[in-house]
Design a protein around this motif. Structure first.
Motif, short mmCIF file in Angstrom:
data_model
loop_
_atom_site.label_atom_id
_atom_site.label_comp_id
_atom_site.label_asym_id
_atom_site.label_seq_id
_atom_site.Cartn_x
_atom_site.Cartn_y
_atom_site.Cartn_z
N PHE A 147 0.82 -1.21 0.00
CA PHE A 147 0.00 0.00 0.00
C PHE A 147 0.86 1.27 0.00
O PHE A 147 0.56 2.23 -0.70
CB PHE A 147 -0.94 0.01 1.21
N PHE A 148 1.93 1.24 0.80
CA PHE A 148 2.77 2.44 0.88
C PHE A 148 3.47 2.70 -0.45
O PHE A 148 3.55 3.84 -0.92
CB PHE A 148 3.79 2.27 2.01
N GLU A 153 3.95 6.18 -5.00
CA GLU A 153 4.17 6.21 -6.44
C GLU A 153 3.09 7.03 -7.14
O GLU A 153 3.38 7.84 -8.03
CB GLU A 153 4.19 4.79 -6.99
N GLU A 154 1.84 6.84 -6.74
CA GLU A 154 0.75 7.58 -7.37
C GLU A 154 0.79 9.06 -6.98
O GLU A 154 0.50 9.93 -7.80
CB GLU A 154 -0.59 6.95 -6.98
N GLY A 157 4.17 10.36 -8.63
CA GLY A 157 4.31 10.09 -10.05
C GLY A 157 5.69 9.62 -10.44
O GLY A 157 6.05 9.59 -11.62
N ASP A 158 6.50 9.22 -9.44
CA ASP A 158 7.89 8.82 -9.68
C ASP A 158 8.17 7.52 -8.94
O ASP A 158 8.09 7.46 -7.71
CB ASP A 158 8.83 9.92 -9.19
N THR A 159 8.49 6.48 -9.69
CA THR A 159 8.76 5.17 -9.08
C THR A 159 9.97 5.21 -8.15
O THR A 159 9.98 4.58 -7.09
CB THR A 159 8.99 4.11 -10.17
N SER A 165 11.49 5.82 -0.61
CA SER A 165 10.74 5.99 0.64
C SER A 165 10.56 4.67 1.38
O SER A 165 10.38 4.66 2.60
CB SER A 165 9.37 6.62 0.34
N LEU A 166 10.61 3.55 0.65
CA LEU A 166 10.50 2.24 1.29
C LEU A 166 11.67 1.96 2.24
O LEU A 166 11.55 1.19 3.18
CB LEU A 166 10.43 1.13 0.24
#
Length: 686
Positions: A147-148, A153-154, A157-159, A165-166
C-alpha cells in the motif's frame, strides 16, 4: 496473463494479504471460543496478561520518544515520504508483536484446559494461537509495503521516489525490532534465570511453582520476549527482504522492467495460500506434534512452489536485462526453489542440533554427569559446531543464485524463503504458549497428567523456537548480502561511476574490523543487561523467602508484582544502549571526511560475517542447553534433584540470554546497519 500480473500484480498480492488477515481473525475467534478453564486458571492468566500489557505500554512510551526524534531527523535531512515510511514500519512492527502477544496470553490458559481433554486438543489450541502471529506478520508486512509503495508512487508520479521511501519503512521496522527483541529478551530471561537460580537450585522448587515470587514475571516474559519480540523480528525481516528485492530490481533492471518490481510482491501473496493450507494441515492431522508441525511447513513450501512455477513463467516470457545479464523465468524460478530449500535446510539443521532426539543435546545432557563446567563446555562447542552447515548452505545459495540471476536472484531467494514466515512463525509462537500453559497447570493445581502433556508439547516448542531463530538468522545473512549489494548500487548511481571495495585498501580493512567488532559489543551489552537484572530478581526472591517463611509452606502468598516491576524497569532501561549502537557506529563512520564511504562498506561486510556466526552459535547453544535440561528432567541421568539436573539448570540459565536475548537480536541489528547505510547515501551526496 503476463499483462494482468504486471498491471494488477500488487493489487492481487494485497488481496491475498487481506485473505491472510482474515485467516488470522478467524483463528482469533477460534482461540477465544475455546474453554478457558476454572476461575483459578483465568485469575492466573489474567495476571500474566496484565503484566505483559503493562510492559508493552511502557516500552511503547520509551521507544516512541526515540522514534519521534528519528522521524524529524529523517524528514529534515532526507525527505518526508521516507520519514512517513519510517513511522509506518515502526507502527506495523509494533502492531504485529502486540496483537500476536495478546492472543498468545489468551491461548495459554485455553491450551492448559485443552490438555486436560487430549494432547491433540492442546496442540490445536496452542498452534492456532501461534498461527495468529504468523499470519499477522506476513499479512501486515505485505499490506504495509504494498500500500505504501502504491500510495507514494501515485502521489509523486515517480517510481524512484516510492522505492526510496521504502527504505524508511525498512528502517522503522528494523529499529522497533531491535528494541522489541532486546527489551523483551532482557525481560524474559532476567525473570527466567532469577526464578531458576533460587527456585530450582536453592529451594528445589519445580518449574512454575506458585511459591516462587518470580514465577509470574517468568510467564509474562515468555510472551513479551518470545511472542512480541519474535513477531517484530520476523515482520522486520519479511518487510526488509521484500523492500530489498524491489530496490535491487530497480537498481539493476530499471523502472521500465515493471515485472521485476512486481514479482517479489506476487511471491509473498501466493505463499499466503501455502501458509493457510499448512495451518489447516496441522489442525486436521493426527500425526505426532513434531511430525504435524514439520508437515505443515512441507505442505506450505510445496504448495507455494507449485503455484509459483506457472506464475513465474507467465510474468517472464522473455529474458530481462539485469546490468548486462539476461535472466528468464527458469533462472528466477530456480532462485525461488533455492530459497524454499534454504528454509527446509534451516529447519532440519537446527532441529538436529537442538532436539532431544539427536546426539548433540544428549551429549550435553551426558556431560551434566561430570558437573557444571563440562556441561557449559559441551553447550558452547555445540553452538560452534552448529555454524558449519548453515553457513555452507548460505554460501552455496549465494553462489547458485548469483550464477542464475545476479544480485536480483539472491533477493528473490530471500523473498521466497521469508514468504514462508506465515507457517514458520506459527511454530515459534507455539513454544511460549505451551510453556505458559504448563505454568498455569501447576499454579492452578491441575492434575499432573496435564503438566505432562504440556511439557511434551513444550519440548517440541523449544526445538521449534530454536528452528525459527535459525531460520530468521539464516535469512538475515542472505538479506544482508542483498542490502550490501543495494548499498554498492546506490553508490554507483550517486557517484555516476563504478564503485569497488578493494581489500587491499586499508580503509576497507579497517571498516571490516570495526564492523566485526559491532556484534560482539552489541551482544556483550545484551548479556550484561540480563545478568544484572537477573541478579536483582535473585536478591528479591531470596529477600521474600527469608522475610516471609510462610511462602514456602503455602501459608503466605508471594508478592509477584515486585519481580515484575524489577524486570520491567531493567528491560526498559538497559535495552537503549545496545539498540542505539548500530546507529552510533554507522553514522560515526559515515561522517568521517573523504574516507567514510569506504570505511562503511567494510563495516557492513564485517557486521554481516561476525553477526551471522554469533547469532547461529548463540541460538543453537541456548536451545541445546534448554532441551538437555528437559532431557534430564524426563528421568535421564538421575532425573530431577540429581547432581546432573543441577548442572543442566546451570547450562539452561547460561543459555537463556544466548538464545532469547543476545543471539536473536543480532538478526535485526545486522539489517539496521545496512539499511541505515543506504538511507545515508542521498544525505551525504546533497
Amino acid at each position: 496473463m503476463q499483462r494482468f500480473l504486471t498491471d494488477y500484480g500488487i493489487a492481487t498480492s494485497l488481496t491475498l494479504g487481506a485473505v491472510g488477515l482474515a485467516g488470522a481473525i478467524h483463528l482469533i475467534r477460534m482461540v477465544n471460543s475455546s474453554d478457558a478453564g476454572n476461575d483459578r486458571m483465568t485469575e492466573i492468566a489474567g495476571a500474566v496478561q496484565a503484566g505483559a500489557k503493562a510492559y508493552l505500554h511502557r516500552q511503547l512510551v520509551t521507544v516512541s520518544i526515540i522514534a519521534t526524534i528519528l522521524f524529524f531527523a529523517i524528514g529534515f535531512l532526507r525527505d518526508w515520504p521516507t520519514a512517513a515510511g519510517f513511522v509506518l514500519g515502526a507502527v506495523c512492527s509494533l502492531a504485529a508483536g502486540y496483537i500476536g502477544m495478546m492472543i498468545a496470553v489468551r491461548a495459554n490458559v485455553r491450551t492448559a484446559q485443552a490438555a486436560s481433554v487430549s494432547p491433540h486438543s492442546a496442540l490445536r489450541v496452542a498452534f492456532n494461537g501461534g498461527a495468529v502471529t504468523g499470519l499477522l506478520v506476513v499479512a501486515l508486512g505485505l499490506l504495509s509495503v504494498g500500500f505504501f509503495f502504491r500510495a507514494v508512487e501515485e502521489y509523486s508520479g515517480d517510481t524512484r521516489v516510492a522505492i526510496n521511501s521504502l527504505v524508511g519503512l525498512a528502517l522503522g521496522s528494523s529499529l522497533i525490532s531491535v528494541f522489541a527483541r532486546l527489551g523483551g529478551g532482557i525481560y524474559t530471561k532476567a525473570a527466567d534465570v532469577g526464578a531458576d537460580l533460587v527456585g530450582k537450585i536453592e529451594q528445589n522448587l519445580q518449574e512454575d511453582d506458585p511459591r516462587n515470587p518470580a514465577t509470574i514475571a517468568d510467564n509474562v516474559g515468555d510472551n513479551v520476549g518470545d511472542c512480541a519480540g519474535m513477531a517484530a523480528d520476523v515482520f522486520e525481516t519479511y518487510a526488509v527482504s521484500l523492500i530489498g528485492a524491489v530496490l535491487v530490481g530497480f537498481l539493476t533492471a530499471g523502472a521500465d522492467a515493471r515485472e521485476v518490481l512486481i514479482y517479489p510482491f506476487v511471491i509473498c501473496g501466493v505463499s499466503i495460500i501455502g501458509a493457510l493450507l499448512g495451518i489447516g494441515f496441522v489442525n486436521f492431522t493426527r500425526l505426532s506434534p513434531t511430525r504435524a508441525l514439520v508437515g505443515g511447513v512441507v505442505i506450505s513450501g510445496v504448495v507455494s512452489a507449485a503455484l509459483l512455477k506457472p506464475v513465474t513463467s507467465s510474468m517472464f516470457p522473455q529474458a530481462i536485462d539485469f546490468s548486462g545479464k539476461l535472466v528468464g523465468a527458469s533462472e528466477l524460478f530456480n532462485c525461488v526453489l533455492i530459497g524454499i530449500a534454504m528454509t527446509f535446510a534451516a529447519v532440519v539443521i537446527t532441529n538436529y542440533f537442538t532436539s532431544t532426539a539427536h546426539r548433540p543435546v544428549r551429549r550435553i545432557a551426558e556431560a551434566c554427569n561430570t558437573g557444571h563446567a563440562t556441561n557449559i563446555i559441551a553447550g558452547i562447542s555445540t553452538g560452534h559446531h552448529a555454524t558449519v552447515l548453515p553457513v555452507l548452505c548460505i554460501a552455496g545459495s549465494i553462489w547458485m543464485c548469483y550464477s542464475e540471476a545476479g544480485l536480483y536472484g539472491i533477493a528473490i531467494a530471500v523473498v521466497s524463503m521469508l514468504s514462508l514466515s506465515g507457517i514458520i512463525i506459527s511454530l515459534d509462537a507455539f513454544g511460549p504458549i505451551t510453556d505458559n500453559a504448563g505454568g498455569i497447570a501447576v499454579m492452578s493445581g491441575l492434575d499432573p497428567s496435564v503438566r505432562k502433556i504440556t511439557d511434551e508439547l513444550d519440548a517440541v516448542g523449544n526445538t521449534m523456537k530454536a528452528v525459527t531463530k535459525g531460520y530468521a538468522i539464516a535469512s538475515a545473512g542472505l538479506a544482508a548480502m542483498v542490502l550490501f549489494g543495494s548499498y554498492v548500487e546506490e553508490l554507483k548511481a550517486h557517484l555516476h561511476q563504478n564503485f569497488v571495495f578493494d581489500l587491499m585498501d586499508p580503509r576497507v580493512m579497517i571498516g571490516l574490523f570495526i564492523g566485526g567488532l559491532l556484534p560482539y559489543s552489541f551482544t556483550a551489552y545484551a548479556m550484561d543487561a540480563v545478568g544484572s537484572a537477573a541478579g536483582a530478581v535473585v536478591r528479591e526472591v531470596r529477600r521474600q523467602i527469608e522475610a516471609f517463611p510462610g511462602i514456602l509452606t503455602g501459608q503466605e502468598t508471594p508478592d509477584y508484582r515486585q519481580c515484575v516491576d524489577i524486570v520491567t524497569k531493567a528491560a526498559l532501561r538497559q535495552m537503549i544502549m545496545p539498540a542505539l549502537l548500530p546507529l552510533i557506529f554507522v553514522v560515526g563512520v559515515a561522517l568521517i571526511p573523504e574516507h567514510g564511504l569506504y570505511l562503511l562498506g567494510g563495516v557492513l561486510v564485517g557486521t554481516i560475517v561476525t553477526g551471522l556466526f554469533i547469532g547461529i552459535a548463540m541460538t543453537s547453544s541456548g536451545g541445546a542447553w534448554d532441551n538437555a535440561k528437559k532431557f534430564v528432567e524426563d528421568g535421564n541421568h538421575g532425573g530431577k534433584g540429581s547432581p546432573a539436573h543441577a548442572a543442566s539448570v546451570t547450562g539452561d540459565t547460561v543459555g537463556d540470554p544466548y538464545k532469547d536475548t543476545a543471539g536473536p537480536a543480532v538478526n535485526p541489528m545486522i539489517k539496521v546497519v545496512n539499511i541505515l547505510a543506504i538511507l545515508l547515501i542521498p544525505i551525504l551526496f546533497r
